[in-house]
Design a protein around this motif. Structure first.
Motif, PDB file in Angstrom:
ATOM      1  N   UNK A 198      34.328  79.105  26.715  1.00  0.00           N
ATOM      2  CA  UNK A 198      33.646  80.141  27.481  1.00  0.00           C
ATOM      3  C   UNK A 198      32.150  80.081  27.240  1.00  0.00           C
ATOM      4  N   UNK A 199      31.759  79.739  26.023  1.00  0.00           N
ATOM      5  CA  UNK A 199      30.353  79.748  25.646  1.00  0.00           C
ATOM      6  C   UNK A 199      29.751  78.347  25.582  1.00  0.00           C
ATOM      7  N   UNK A 200      30.414  77.379  26.181  1.00  0.00           N
ATOM      8  CA  UNK A 200      29.939  75.996  26.141  1.00  0.00           C
ATOM      9  C   UNK A 200      28.664  75.809  26.961  1.00  0.00           C
ATOM     10  N   UNK A 201      28.634  76.373  28.161  1.00  0.00           N
ATOM     11  CA  UNK A 201      27.468  76.244  29.032  1.00  0.00           C
ATOM     12  C   UNK A 201      27.163  77.596  29.676  1.00  0.00           C
ATOM     13  N   UNK A 202      25.999  77.682  30.265  1.00  0.00           N
ATOM     14  CA  UNK A 202      25.647  78.898  31.003  1.00  0.00           C
ATOM     15  C   UNK A 202      26.646  79.100  32.141  1.00  0.00           C
TER      16      UNK A 202
END
Length: 74
Positions: free
Chosen positions: A56-60
């Motif tokens: 979920x927090x890998x990319x914008x």
């Protein structure tokens, strides 16, 4: 995101492909908690522990998709 993480305006240069975890030094485990709290307050939804995944927090873009999904299910 910029304010929550204290990025000093750097988030303005981010796009959907900008990597977060492991790429933005300020984006550590405490920053994830801070960002989750900010999202919950801003968008008036609740994020359960089961929903918190590194992907979920890998990319914008992945974070935006997560927020959009939460808003659609609310």
């Amino acid at each position: 995101m910029d304010e929550a993480l204290g990025l000093g305006g750097r988030a303005l240069t981010f796009n959907a492909d900008t990597h977060l975890l492991g790429s933005v030094p300020e984006f550590d485990s405490m920053a994830v908690v801070t960002l989750i709290n900010a999202l919950e307050e801003r968008f008036d939804f609740f994020i359960t522990d089961d929903e918190i995944e590194g992907e979920t927090f890998a990319t914008v873009g992945s974070l935006v998709q997560f927020v959009q999904g939460k808003l659609e299910s609310s």
